[in-house]
Design an enzyme around this catalytic site. Structure first.
Site, PDB file in Angstrom:
ATOM      1  CD  GLN A   1      -2.651  -1.154   2.639  1.00  0.00           C
ATOM      2  OE1 GLN A   1      -2.740  -2.188   3.273  1.00  0.00           O
ATOM      3  NE2 GLN A   1      -3.247  -0.052   3.059  1.00  0.00           N
TER       4      GLN A   1
ATOM      5  NE  ARG B   1     -12.744  -0.094   5.081  1.00  0.00           N
ATOM      6  CZ  ARG B   1     -13.480  -0.638   4.158  1.00  0.00           C
ATOM      7  NH1 ARG B   1     -13.749  -1.909   4.180  1.00  0.00           N
ATOM      8  NH2 ARG B   1     -13.976   0.078   3.174  1.00  0.00           N
ATOM      9  CB  CYS B   2      -8.542   1.430  12.724  1.00  0.00           C
ATOM     10  SG  CYS B   2      -6.787   1.399  13.049  1.00  0.00           S
TER      11      CYS B   2
ATOM     12  CD  GLU C   1      -8.933   3.864   7.600  1.00  0.00           C
ATOM     13  OE1 GLU C   1      -8.780   5.006   8.059  1.00  0.00           O
ATOM     14  OE2 GLU C   1      -8.008   3.095   7.387  1.00  0.00           O
TER      15      GLU C   1
END
Lengths: 295, 787, 162
Positions: free
Chosen positions: B222, B369-370, B739
């Site tokens: 990523q 995803r936070c 998110e």
């Protein structure tokens, strides 16, 4: 561990049952039959199981069928789950079998996995062993020298263990043709759709014209080393009129016959035992409703 | 909700247009290009032998049998890597991690030996022939125990399991307010260990060209640019001779920011062998050895007045980091942005303390995803507020409405130091309440309770903090967390724009094109977006923590505006007018008062190369490294309704309404897609997903047969809605959204379940909310049914 | 041991692929490595995710849980064979129109599962669709738009959408 590439093996694809039996007789414990492979190939990929010889029976004609004959529903060992799922005969006359198939793995796996493979694998958390016990099914078994019929109650002997000898194969599953006022239900508690059962209850029931219980089959999955036939609960119910109290009592008796163990970080034995009771009660409730009896 | 028929991505489509994604066609035709799809001539395959022990000395490694297996090319151990300085590499958090162990293993599933063979089957055949002799050591898997004096020490290079101690806020002021409070609610929460479980396992192909000395690595990353820098620093290969390509990525969710041993060993092997080396983790390998998320032991306390006014917040956390401190946080934030834990509430004082511990478990603590520990923070505050409401006998919605930061207080400086850019929390909650029929549900609940039925309603009104970030605060290994966008318009008006981010499903090829189309009036089909190639794309920090739209999206807008400035000059030249008289409107330039006589952006592009004005450079392009002035603060209110089966303990999510506010929206269809995906992930968190370790360090939940990702059957039907509060500092008024739902929804699920059981004396249940846990509680409270 | 090789011929998307293979070669690896059709993916090793779903002689199967030898002489349809004359199949179109994909990794399996479902049930309810794709995991979409996509395709295949 952690592998997804099977170890090497020798591959045989016999064209007949006789040829298969010859190979089995020759290799015995060194060979494994590949039917649907939806459990076997996973074990082989993870190299938890690496048989030296694979006998692929998928090329044998005539091992896949569903028919009523001689008082039995006869299912060829190589019949896929989805063949049962989309059979009008099964859907209309064998609700327990139908419901258990609808809750077996997932629709894609059901296209490949076979009834024969399921019963022979005898995974304690899988659906069909308990269903076969509830139906009092029989298995037609062949070896090179003889053929015999084994009753379900004698067939499932332990976790991943059956009464099959290493040179024998199941060729047909036989479920007694059910009476007119028959019903059944399969209740499965699972962590997630398609998962193995936390607890499952299979109920097959026939009532007479006066609403008395005439034939009862109860078996429980995932609450012991193999599927458990709740014969005491069955006996208790025969000849009784089904009402809430009677069914509750029977469910309790069935639950008492189970012997679950606690799952690490998962459900306790106590929970599973309690669920055996609840699910059996609910299976009866659903089954009886289909023949017009509300409890 | 249903998606309308989206429009084809043809023509000018700017902000707010529901166009179909430009990237989809290749995926739909099976022509995506993921790492494992790439096949190079002469390529060989790498497989690892992995440790069965959580903690053990390596006594010997016997590779003789494996070596002689036909098709085996090489076997690589930690000792070999040690010689070239690669046995350990730095993590993004200033710690270091083993690539391959030289002396001892520190978690089950750790890579121990690498095998290179002609194909994957043979590589694993050889791996299973390698004999590693271990001397088991006592492991520690509980972070609280790990911090005790008597604990075994996880790391061979450290004499403590303490990773860090971090705190924020004013302790004295907080303690004072706690003393003055009428009510103090305190509760422990364990936010369980999770795996992001992207659908594509991690992998790499390293290809070293001995002639040019160039190392190309295709990698499931990523953040390819930062990884290149780290690789260069570690290997001493000049940075311009390393090319990292992140091709299509099958989901990342934070798990593909980390640098994995497989990437490093495949690179080493390729340099050594002169052949391309592919490594692809199997799913079970991936689940057992790649970065985990959460594993936060939270103890929260909230102080309030009798009337429900919240005064102060105090939180202590013990965080489990496994064997290596490998979070992917900005360097200055050991506990990520956990200090957003005052949430949506006007809280006078707060104090937070986080202590990190090493255990014999895989490393990670990645931002699943936070947005860097914001899920943990939102979960803690939203659970605490809910418990407070129930303790006080107040409705949880009313308590929230009473304590929200009012809209007029923005920009709002929180007790823990963040300056919230914008927000209107009450509007979002009221909209969610209206949509779900909140008060009718409360009535229904009351009636059901009288009949002994269990129904619960859970609210979560969360605040996010995304878009890292301002350069004074945010860096990763020293590199400021700016983000880049380069736009080039060619003579025929066609565009290639390149970014330092790397989408893993977020739809950048469409949203970035829409941003450019919005500003420059160029049809989206004429705009190609490229990302993920360090040779061609401008340097960027990558895609995670919902930062792409707040940072790269802003960079694109700024670049497009720079182009527009130049285009105006060229248009003035073409229209023979003064620049200040040029009016620009949706891709057209004209002289004030004469809109019919115009030049298009395409005319201008051609002129930029064929007829540039005197004194102005040819070409039409711009590049921006955008340093955001602040974070963006998306928010929302979620309401969940559950029914509980008293016979089995099963929970059914009957209804779920999500009202999100992510400022101005670029593509509503993509935004909704992100929210529904994140809600489903959190549904998994709340009810199904966990990774556990027994005291010997054996994993439970290390494959897709054991780690329960929700299927379509149990996933609830989501109902979405929006409010729009634009970010005042983002050039497009946009905020990150990817998110929000993972941050906001776990508390809504748990709050709903606890709400259903509160009258029985239940205050809290840790996730996942398995039916057997619920049943056990019902049994203790005498509320089970045997039917 | 010296490994026996088996000669197989598998028709994939109407094209024959022949090779001498080890019996242990999984069908998915034959499709990806030998036929070079990389649209079919591998997402797990326990037959849970369905990212390898293909149609084998008219039935959807998880190609990671069959040996390639078992497909000898049979017909396989993969995602690459679905679009005809450079026109998207209605299911593919549905996924595009309804935003039924994000990272794209599970998409082919979802489409193949939908293909099987609609073959058997041209007008499925939402519940039937959820059941029909329950052997395929998606981590991005939350399934809701996939369900919409399949509804769209069903309607179009029945002649309802122009």
């Amino acid at each position: 561990m952690f592998i997804m590439y099977p170890a090497q093996f020798n591959y045989f694809a016999p064209k007949s049952v006789d040829e298969t039996l010859e190979l089995l007789d020759k290799f015995r414990d060194d060979a494994k039959i590949l039917a649907g492979g939806q459990s076997l190939i996973i074990l082989m990929k993870l190299r938890l199981f690496s048989p030296k010889n694979i006998i692929d029976i998928n090329k044998i004609p005539g091992l896949s069928y569903i028919k009523e004959e001689e008082g039995y529903l006869k299912i060829g060992a190589l019949t896929r789950y989805s063949d049962l799922e989309y059979s009008d005969l099964i859907k209309s006359r064998y609700p327990l079998l139908y419901e258990s198939i609808k809750h077996l793995a997932d629709p894609i796996v059901r296209n490949v996995g076979t009834v024969g493979g399921n019963v022979c694998h005898n995974d304690p958390g899988n659906n069909l062993p308990s269903v076969m016990l509830a139906y009092n099914a029989e298995f037609l078994v062949k070896s090179i020298s003889k053929q015999r019929v084994i009753k379900a109650i004698d067939f499932f002997i332990g976790p991943y263990q059956t009464a099959l000898q290493s040179n024998e194969m199941v060729v047909e599953i036989r479920i007694p043709v059910q009476e007119p006022k028959n019903s059944g239900a399969y209740m499965k508690l699972e962590r997630r759709a398609g998962d193995f059962a936390i607890v499952a209850s299979a109920v097959n029931v026939s009532i007479d014209d006066n609403g008395y219980l005439k034939k009862v089959g109860i078996a429980l999955g995932a609450v012991g080393s193999t599927a458990i036939k709740a014969d005491k609960a069955e006996e208790f119910l025969i000849g009784k009129k089904a009402d809430k109290e009677v069914i509750k009592k029977a469910s309790e008796i069935a639950s008492e016959q189970t012997n679950p163990s606690s799952t690490p970080f998962g459900p306790s034995a106590e929970y599973k035992k309690a669920m055996a009771k609840v699910l059996t009660f609910r299976a009866f409730k659903n089954a009886l409703r289909k023949v017009g009896v509300e409890i | 909700m249903t998606v309308e028929i989206t429009e084809e991505p043809k023509g000018v489509h700017g902000m707010g247009h529901k166009i179909r994604r430009k990237e989809d066609i290749r995926f739909l035709l099976g022509k995506g290009n993921y790492v494992d799809d790439i096949k190079l001539p002469g390529m060989v395959y790498l497989a690892f032998v992995r440790s069965p022990y959580a903690h053990a000395k390596i006594k010997s490694i016997n590779v003789e049998k494996a070596k002689t297996l036909p098709g085996v090319i090489d076997i690589i151990t930690g000792k070999e890597l040690e010689k070239v300085g690669l046995a350990w590499i730095p993590t993004l958090m200033g710690d270091k991690m083993m690539v391959l162990p030289t002396d001892k293993v520190v978690y089950q599933g750790q890579e121990v030996v690498a095998v290179i063979a002609e194909d994957r089957y043979k590589a694993y055949d050889a791996a299973s022939l390698i004999e590693v002799e271990y001397e088991p050591l006592e492991p520690v898997t509980d972070p609280k125990k790990a911090l005790e004096q008597s604990s075994p020490i996880v790391r061979p290079d450290k004499n403590t399991n303490l990773v860090f101690k971090w705190e924020a806020g004013n302790k004295e002021e907080t303690d004072k307010l706690f003393k003055e409070a009428d009510v103090v609610v305190s509760q422990g929460f364990y936010y369980q260990r999770l795996h992001v479980a992207y659908m594509e396992p991690v992998g790499s192909i390293a290809h070293y060209d001995p002639v040019s000395g160039k190392l190309t690595i295709w990698m499931t990353s990523q953040a390819p640019h930062v990884v290149r820098t780290v690789f260069s620093l570690v290997t001493k290969i000049p940075e311009n001779k390393i090319r990292i390509i992140s091709p299509d990525i099958g989901g990342g969710f934070g798990g593909k920011v980390y640098v994995y041993p497989g990437y490093v060993v495949s690179a080493h092997a390729s340099i050594k062998l002169g052949r391309p080396v592919k490594w692809i983790a199997t799913r079970s390998e991936d689940m057992r050895s790649t970065a985990f998320a959460r594993d936060y032991h939270i103890h929260g306390e909230i102080a309030a007045k009798k009337d429900g006014t919240i005064l102060a917040l105090r939180i202590k956390v013990i965080s489990d980091h496994g064997a290596f401190f490998g979070d992917a946080n900005p360097s200055k934030f050991s506990a990520g942005l956990f200090s957003i834990c005052t949430g949506s509430y006007d809280i006078k004082a707060a104090h937070v303390e986080v202590v990190g511990a090493h255990t014999n478990k895989p490393p990670g603590g990645i931002a699943y995803r936070c947005s860097f520990r914001v899920t943990e923070a939102a979960y803690a505050i939203e659970r605490l507020v809910d418990i407070l409401a129930h303790e006080l006998g107040m409705d949880p919605a009313e308590l929230r409405l009473k304590n929200f930061i009012p809209p007029e207080k923005f920009p709002y400086k929180s007790a823990l130091g963040w300056t919230y850019d914008s927000g209107n929390y009450a509007a979002a909650l009221k909209k969610a309440m209206d949509k779900i029929g909140y008060w009718e549900l409360r009535k229904e609940q009351e009636e059901k309770r009288k009949r002994g039925e269990l129904m619960g309603i859970g609210i979560s009104s969360f605040t996010e903090i995304v878009g890292a970030g301002p350069a004074d605060l945010f860096d990763i290994v020293g590199i400021k967390m700016f983000e880049s966008a380069e736009i080039r318009i060619h003579p025929t008006g066609k565009v290639i724009a390149r970014f330092g981010t790397r989408a893993q499903g977020q739809g950048h090829e469409t949203t970035y094109a829409q941003i450019i189309s919005e500003i420059l009036g160029i049809p989206v089909e004429d705009i190609i977006i490229e990302e993920g190639d360090t040779d061609t794309c401008p340097y960027g920090l990558g895609t995670y923590a919902s930062r792409s739209t707040p940072t790269a999206g802003a960079a694109a807008a700024v670049s497009a505006k720079k182009i527009l400035d130049k285009a105006k000059k060229i248009a003035a030249h073409l229209l023979e007018a003064r620049e200040e008289d040029i009016v620009y409107e949706k891709g057209r330039f004209y002289v004030k008062g004469s809109p019919d006589k115009f030049k298009t952006i395409q005319d201008v592009a051609l002129a930029a190369y064929t007829n540039p004005p005197p004194g102005i450079e040819a070409g039409l392009e711009a590049i921006t490294y955008y340093n955001p002035p602040n974070m963006t603060f998306p928010f929302g209110s979620y309401i969940c309704v559950v029914d509980i089966d008293k016979g089995t303990g099963q929970i059914k999510v009957r209804k779920f309404v999500a009202v999100d506010d992510c400022g101005n929206i670029i593509n509503p269809v993509i935004v909704d897609g992100q929210i529904m995906g994140a809600l489903t992930m959190s549904f998994g968190t709340a009810f199904l997903e966990e990774i556990r370790y027994d005291e010997n360090g054996n994993i439970y939940g290390g494959s897709f047969a054991e780690y329960m990702i929700p299927t379509a059957i149990e996933t609830p039907k989501w109902e979405l809605d929006k409010t729009i509060t634009p970010s005042p500092h983002h050039p497009l008024g946009a905020k990150g959204v990817d998110e929000s739902a993972t941050v906001g929804s776990p508390a809504a699920f748990v709050n709903a379940v606890v709400d259903a059981l509160w009258h029985l004396g239940v205050r809290h249940i840790d996730m996942p909310l398995w039916p057997w846990k619920i049943w056990q509680i019902l049994k203790e409270k005498g509320a089970v049914s045997d039917e | 041991m010296s490994q026996q090789l088996v000669h197989v011929k598998i028709i994939i998307n109407e094209k024959a692929y022949e090779a001498d293979i080890e019996p242990r070669l999984l069908l998915v690896h034959f499709i990806r490595e030998i036929a070079g059709l990389t649209g079919t993916h591998v997402g797990c090793d326990t037959t849970n995710c369905g990212a390898c779903t293909v149609i084998l002689d008219g039935r959807a199967v998880k190609s990671c849980t069959l040996f390639a030898v078992q497909a000898d002489g049979k017909k396989v349809l993969t995602i690459e064979g679905l679009a005809k004359d450079s026109k998207l199949h209605p299911i593919q179109e549905g996924f595009w129109v309804k935003h039924g994909l994000q990272c794209g990794y599970c998409t082919l399996g979802m489409i193949m599962a939908a293909y099987q479902l609609l073959m058997r049930n041209p007008n499925p309810t939402e519940e039937e669709i959820r059941e029909g794709i329950s052997g395929n995991l998606c981590r991005c979409t939350g399934y809701q738009n996939i369900i919409e996509a399949i509804k769209y395709a069903a309607e179009k295949m029945r002649g309802g959408v122009s």
